[in-house]
Write a protein that holds these residues in place. Structure first.
Motif, PDB file in Angstrom:
ATOM      1  N   PRO A   1       1.708  25.507  17.255  1.00 58.36           N
ATOM      2  CA  PRO A   1       2.478  24.834  16.201  1.00 58.36           C
ATOM      3  C   PRO A   1       2.709  23.351  16.419  1.00 58.36           C
ATOM      4  CG  PRO A   1       3.884  26.275  17.526  1.00 58.36           C
ATOM      5  CD  PRO A   1       2.464  26.591  17.899  1.00 58.36           C
ATOM      6  N   ILE A   2       2.900  22.917  17.644  1.00 58.96           N
ATOM      7  CA  ILE A   2       3.151  21.492  17.888  1.00 58.96           C
ATOM      8  C   ILE A   2       1.899  20.669  17.615  1.00 58.96           C
ATOM      9  CG2 ILE A   2       3.726  19.786  19.663  1.00 58.96           C
ATOM     10  CD1 ILE A   2       5.556  21.851  20.923  1.00 58.96           C
ATOM     11  N   ALA A   3       0.742  21.169  18.058  1.00 59.77           N
ATOM     12  CA  ALA A   3      -0.513  20.464  17.802  1.00 59.77           C
ATOM     13  C   ALA A   3      -0.797  20.380  16.307  1.00 59.77           C
ATOM     14  CB  ALA A   3      -1.668  21.168  18.523  1.00 59.77           C
ATOM     15  N   ALA A   4      -0.518  21.468  15.589  1.00 59.19           N
ATOM     16  CA  ALA A   4      -0.775  21.487  14.146  1.00 59.19           C
ATOM     17  C   ALA A   4       0.131  20.524  13.392  1.00 59.19           C
ATOM     18  CB  ALA A   4      -0.597  22.908  13.616  1.00 59.19           C
ATOM     19  N   GLU A   5       1.341  20.363  13.836  1.00 58.54           N
ATOM     20  CA  GLU A   5       2.320  19.555  13.100  1.00 58.54           C
ATOM     21  C   GLU A   5       2.276  18.085  13.478  1.00 58.54           C
ATOM     22  OE1 GLU A   5       5.282  18.896  10.291  1.00 58.54           O
ATOM     23  OE2 GLU A   5       4.100  20.708  10.679  1.00 58.54           O
ATOM     24  N   PHE A   6       2.055  17.778  14.761  1.00 57.60           N
ATOM     25  CA  PHE A   6       2.219  16.393  15.203  1.00 57.60           C
ATOM     26  C   PHE A   6       0.947  15.734  15.744  1.00 57.60           C
ATOM     27  CE2 PHE A   6       6.380  18.466  15.849  1.00 57.60           C
ATOM     28  CZ  PHE A   6       7.163  17.653  15.037  1.00 57.60           C
TER      29      PHE A   6
ATOM     30  N   GLY B   1      -3.833  19.330  10.315  1.00 56.39           N
ATOM     31  CA  GLY B   1      -2.842  20.401  10.389  1.00 56.39           C
ATOM     32  C   GLY B   1      -3.325  21.674  11.040  1.00 56.39           C
ATOM     33  N   SER B   2      -4.422  21.605  11.783  1.00 56.68           N
ATOM     34  CA  SER B   2      -4.951  22.799  12.456  1.00 56.68           C
ATOM     35  C   SER B   2      -4.441  22.867  13.890  1.00 56.68           C
ATOM     36  CB  SER B   2      -6.478  22.781  12.452  1.00 56.68           C
ATOM     37  OG  SER B   2      -6.962  21.670  13.194  1.00 56.68           O
ATOM     38  N   LYS B   3      -4.411  24.075  14.417  1.00 52.85           N
ATOM     39  CA  LYS B   3      -3.981  24.288  15.792  1.00 52.85           C
ATOM     40  C   LYS B   3      -5.174  24.116  16.728  1.00 52.85           C
ATOM     41  CE  LYS B   3      -0.533  27.770  14.395  1.00 52.85           C
ATOM     42  NZ  LYS B   3      -0.112  29.172  14.502  1.00 52.85           N
ATOM     43  N   TRP B   4      -4.888  23.689  17.945  1.00 55.24           N
ATOM     44  CA  TRP B   4      -5.960  23.621  18.936  1.00 55.24           C
ATOM     45  C   TRP B   4      -6.492  25.019  19.244  1.00 55.24           C
ATOM     46  CZ3 TRP B   4      -3.151  19.667  22.584  1.00 55.24           C
ATOM     47  CH2 TRP B   4      -3.388  18.382  22.094  1.00 55.24           C
ATOM     48  N   ILE B   5      -5.571  25.986  19.308  1.00 51.97           N
ATOM     49  CA  ILE B   5      -5.960  27.389  19.501  1.00 51.97           C
ATOM     50  C   ILE B   5      -5.384  28.203  18.354  1.00 51.97           C
ATOM     51  CG2 ILE B   5      -5.682  29.440  20.939  1.00 51.97           C
ATOM     52  CD1 ILE B   5      -5.723  27.654  23.388  1.00 51.97           C
ATOM     53  N   GLU B   6      -6.253  28.811  17.565  1.00 49.92           N
ATOM     54  CA  GLU B   6      -5.840  29.630  16.416  1.00 49.92           C
ATOM     55  C   GLU B   6      -6.080  31.089  16.768  1.00 49.92           C
ATOM     56  OE1 GLU B   6      -3.894  30.295  13.457  1.00 49.92           O
ATOM     57  OE2 GLU B   6      -4.663  28.262  13.161  1.00 49.92           O
ATOM     58  N   PRO B   7      -5.026  31.851  17.082  1.00 45.43           N
ATOM     59  CA  PRO B   7      -5.226  33.237  17.519  1.00 45.43           C
ATOM     60  C   PRO B   7      -5.822  34.145  16.437  1.00 45.43           C
ATOM     61  CG  PRO B   7      -3.075  32.425  18.193  1.00 45.43           C
ATOM     62  CD  PRO B   7      -3.630  31.422  17.230  1.00 45.43           C
ATOM     63  N   ILE B   8      -5.405  33.980  15.172  1.00 44.66           N
ATOM     64  CA  ILE B   8      -5.854  34.873  14.104  1.00 44.66           C
ATOM     65  C   ILE B   8      -6.797  34.118  13.160  1.00 44.66           C
ATOM     66  CG2 ILE B   8      -5.129  36.304  12.149  1.00 44.66           C
ATOM     67  CD1 ILE B   8      -2.536  36.832  13.583  1.00 44.66           C
ATOM     68  N   TRP B   9      -7.893  34.745  12.811  1.00 44.27           N
ATOM     69  CA  TRP B   9      -8.886  34.134  11.931  1.00 44.27           C
ATOM     70  C   TRP B   9      -8.265  33.765  10.587  1.00 44.27           C
ATOM     71  CZ3 TRP B   9     -13.571  32.128  12.323  1.00 44.27           C
ATOM     72  CH2 TRP B   9     -14.320  31.909  11.155  1.00 44.27           C
ATOM     73  N   ASN B  10      -8.380  32.509  10.206  1.00 43.75           N
ATOM     74  CA  ASN B  10      -7.767  32.032   8.958  1.00 43.75           C
ATOM     75  C   ASN B  10      -8.795  31.714   7.874  1.00 43.75           C
ATOM     76  OD1 ASN B  10      -8.944  29.668   9.847  1.00 43.75           O
ATOM     77  ND2 ASN B  10      -7.010  28.647  10.338  1.00 43.75           N
ATOM     78  N   GLY B  11     -10.004  32.204   8.079  1.00 38.61           N
ATOM     79  CA  GLY B  11     -11.071  31.938   7.125  1.00 38.61           C
ATOM     80  C   GLY B  11     -12.016  30.852   7.581  1.00 38.61           C
TER      81      GLY B  11
END
Length: 609
Positions: free
Chosen positions: A38-43, A48-58
């Motif tokens: 969340p911190i990487a995605a927000e700041f 707005g993407s995360k460095w590590i995305e645990p669940i496939w978002n498409g």
């Protein structure tokens, strides 16, 4: 590929940081997970993407659909099985009733108290409040154990915390499942019947599968049906099989099954139990490292901002300062635990992986189902997990000193080697009120010691795992009494600073004795006999005796008589206060220790009158 490798690398780095600074690994793991999620995605990332995305978002992500939570469930089953392996019935002789009440009465207090707090502070529905309360019942072994390893405590206190942490996990999961089932039933109709059926199925299949497969695995290993090189991986596959089979017959009974399986195997006569523990411990470290980063990274920044209110702090303080102490004091009423020990147990209640994992699973499912307020479940539970771990990791040692449970002088005795000589010496010390632990790589020696009621462990002193054994946290004396002088010397050098703060002693070699190249300053157990001499006397006269001495003259006279008779070996001086001193360690100070009621303790033939 980069994300998966990054998780493993960051996880092991966090474990190293935890080891270096003597804190629970969950703390740096969650912080890393929040940073890459969340911190990487927000700041940090502009898109707005995360460095590590645990669940496939498409577009990206490690696990499709509910794949993450399947992985979490399987990993937790392995972690709890490893915890169950470490539970020994002999540990709970004094505090068994307290542990039983903590996981029943104490859990009930936390369940209802936590629900009331969540309802009136956050205005959530009673359904969600009880789900939250069920999840914070647990106190994870993955976070309690590192704390206990670094604090010398009375054994009963550490035993209560250790057993509670492992046994409460499946109970908390069970309660959370029942509440989740209630929420899932439309309008709550038929809940009573559904809950009773689910409860009965979970208990029946969890205990049955765990007990049955544990005995089957022990039988297969002892009968050599499984080759040695397949032992660890075969055991792992059986654990996963038990978990899956139990889950098929009763949803969420798998955690109970693997804990029961681990406890049964851990208390059985299994020759390879230590090797199995080493493998499972290493695997658990890896899984914990991966899990906490994944679960923390899966949280969204918007969910974290839901907690940016004064009610969050109020809820946390109430859980730590009111609910937990109330649960402990009610459960420990009438026990042998003192008030200060109850206070310390009340203070140490960090939540762990089971709470975080199931909160993520149920929170996501309820949120996807459109349940109002479900978005609070995961961040609230993570707040309790992170807050309690941070609090206990930084203050447990200080609070132990303030509350008076910190052992300023550890009186326990660790004996390396469980030969007949060691067992006889240990039996004498135990009979005189000392906590004694025998360690030997020979399983037969360990079994013989256990038959005598002496605490003994199968350990390899060249392994690093012995340093992490919670049961050794009150040890202050080290005796190396094996038949190998090199092993004795190595044991004193390696473990003397940790387990021999009050004294480390070893058996001298025959060459040292013949050349008179030793002195009391060398830390030898006896200045006149080596292992072979001790064994020879033990074979003929396997007994410990006491002889009264009233002053230095009578002490020296008895020593002279013993030296002229090769059937006795002087070992200890016992004072009128019950203190036991190893004779070579006294030397010039021995006159100060002798009083009118002192006794010389020796091995061998009783001195004739």
């Amino acid at each position: 590929m980069v994300e998966l490798a990054g998780i493993i690398i960051l996880g092991i780095l966090a474990q190293w940081v935890a080891w270096k600074f003597k804190i629970p690994a969950i703390l740096p793991l969650i912080l890393i997970g929040l940073l890459v999620g969340p911190i990487a995605a927000e700041f940090i990332n502009e898109d707005g993407s995360k460095w590590i995305e645990p669940i496939w978002n498409g577009k990206k992500g490690l696990f499709p659909g509910e794949g993450l939570f399947y992985f979490v469930s399987l990993a937790i089953s392995i972690i709890l099985f490893e915890g169950g392996l470490t539970l020994k019935r002999s540990e709970i002789r004094n505090v068994g009733p307290v542990i039983t009440k903590l996981i029943t009465v104490g859990a009930t207090v936390t369940f209802f108290g936590g629900a009331v707090l969540a309802h009136y502070l956050f205005g959530l529905s009673w359904d969600l409040c009880f789900l939250f309360a069920g999840l914070i019942i647990v106190t994870g072994p993955t976070v309690i154990t590192p704390i206990l390893r670094n604090i010398p405590l009375k054994r009963d206190v550490s035993t209560v915390l250790k057993w509670e942490g492992i046994l409460i996990d499946p109970i908390g999961a069970l309660v959370a499942v029942l509440v989740f089932e209630f929420i899932s039933v439309e309008g709550g109709a038929g809940f009573t019947r559904t809950a009773l059926i689910e409860f009965g199925k979970i208990l029946l299949f969890g205990t049955t599968f765990g007990f049955t497969f544990a005995h089957a695995l022990v039988f297969a290993i002892n009968k050599k049906f499984i080759p040695h090189y397949l032992l660890n991986v075969a055991s792992l596959s059986v654990v996963l099989l038990v978990f899956i089979e139990s889950e098929i017959f009763a949803h969420e009974s798998g955690l109970l099954a693997v804990v029961v399986m681990g406890m049964v195997i851990g208390n059985s006569k299994l020759d390879n139990i230590k090797e199995l523990l080493y493998f499972k411990e290493s695997l658990s470290v890896l899984l914990i490292s991966i899990l906490f980063i994944l679960l923390a990274a899966n949280i969204n920044y918007q969910d974290l901002m839901l907690l940016y209110r004064w009610e969050t702090l109020a809820l946390f303080l109430a859980v730590v300062l009111v609910i937990r102490p109330l649960a402990v004091f009610v459960s420990a009423q009438g026990s042998t635990l003192r008030a200060n020990e109850k206070m310390f147990i009340s203070w140490v209640g960090p939540r762990g992986i089971v709470a975080a994992g199931i909160a993520s699973l149920f929170g996501s499912k309820l949120r996807a189902g459109g349940v109002e307020g479900a978005e609070y479940i995961t961040p609230l539970v993570f707040m309790i997990v992170l807050g309690t771990v941070l609090l206990n990791a930084t203050t447990a040692r200080l609070f132990a000193k303030v509350s008076g449970v910190f052992l300023t002088k550890s009186e326990g005795i660790l004996i390396i080697g469980a030969s007949r000589v060691s067992r006889i010496v240990a039996q004498y010390l135990v009979n005189n009120g000392r906590h004694v632990v025998l360690v030997d790589s020979n399983q037969n020696n360990v079994s013989e010691a256990q038959k005598m009621g002496i605490e003994a462990h199968t350990e390899n002193i060249y392994s690093e795992t012995m340093k992490d054994n919670v049961e050794f946290n009150d040890i202050g004396y080290l005796l190396a009494l094996t038949g190998n002088s090199d092993i004795n010397r190595y044991a004193v050098e390696k473990y003397g600073s940790q387990f021999g703060e009050n004294g480390s002693f070893r058996l001298a070699s025959k060459a040292e004795l013949e050349n008179s190249s030793i002195s009391p300053e060398d830390g030898v157990f006896t200045l006149s006999d080596d292992f072979n001499n001790l064994m020879e006397v033990t074979e003929t006269y396997p007994e410990m005796h006491e002889e009264a001495v009233k002053d230095l003259e009578s002490y020296n006279n008895i020593l002279k008589r013993i030296k002229n008779d090769k059937d006795q070996i002087p070992l200890f001086l016992k004072t009128s206060k019950g203190e036991i001193h190893i004779i070579p360690s006294l030397d010039d100070d021995i006159e100060k220790e002798i009083d009118a009621k002192s006794r010389l303790v020796y091995l061998g033939k009783k001195i004739s009158d």
